[in-house]
Design a protein around this motif. Structure first.
Motif: not given
Length: 118
Positions: A1-7, A36-40, A56-58, A64-69
């Motif tokens: 699974c992928i963890i992203a800011i509270g979700c 941020a690097d991890l999410h990127s 869809a996952a991307a 969820a984290d627009p700045g990092a992506c």
């Protein structure tokens, strides 16, 4: 699974589902920059994979984290994706640690032998 800011985004062959979770901030071990690097890196990896589920996952991670992506201004795409580079570094570093521990144990054994002989 992928963890992203509270979700947690759970990917299956059937669908992508979002499971909200409460993660206390005091248990976080990553700095904001590392997160941020991890999410990127995850976003970069998901975009490199074929199929609508990865897209869809991307998109969900980007929401969820627009700045990092967002791609960094003036940066060139890496030849080796960040996540893959870091993932392959872990076994290499583990091997190095084992070699250093072995050398330290050997040095300690030699030192103990010399100290006992004198």
């Amino acid at each position: 699974c992928i963890i992203a800011i509270g979700c947690v985004y759970v990917y299956s062959s059937v669908h992508l589902s979002t499971v909200h979770c409460q993660i206390p901030l005091c248990n976080m071990v990553l700095t904001d920059r590392q997160r941020a690097d991890l999410h990127s890196g995850i976003h970069e990896y998901l975009l490199s994979r074929p199929g609508e589920h990865f897209a869809a996952a991307a998109a969900a991670l980007a929401e969820a984290d627009p700045g990092a992506c967002q791609p960094k201004a003036g940066s060139k795409p890496a030849t080796t994706p960040l996540l893959e580079k870091k993932w392959t570094a872990v076994p290499r570093l583990q091997k190095k640690v084992l070699e250093l521990e072995r050398a330290a144990a050997q040095s300690a054994k030699i030192h103990a032998h010399r100290a006992g002989a004198g």
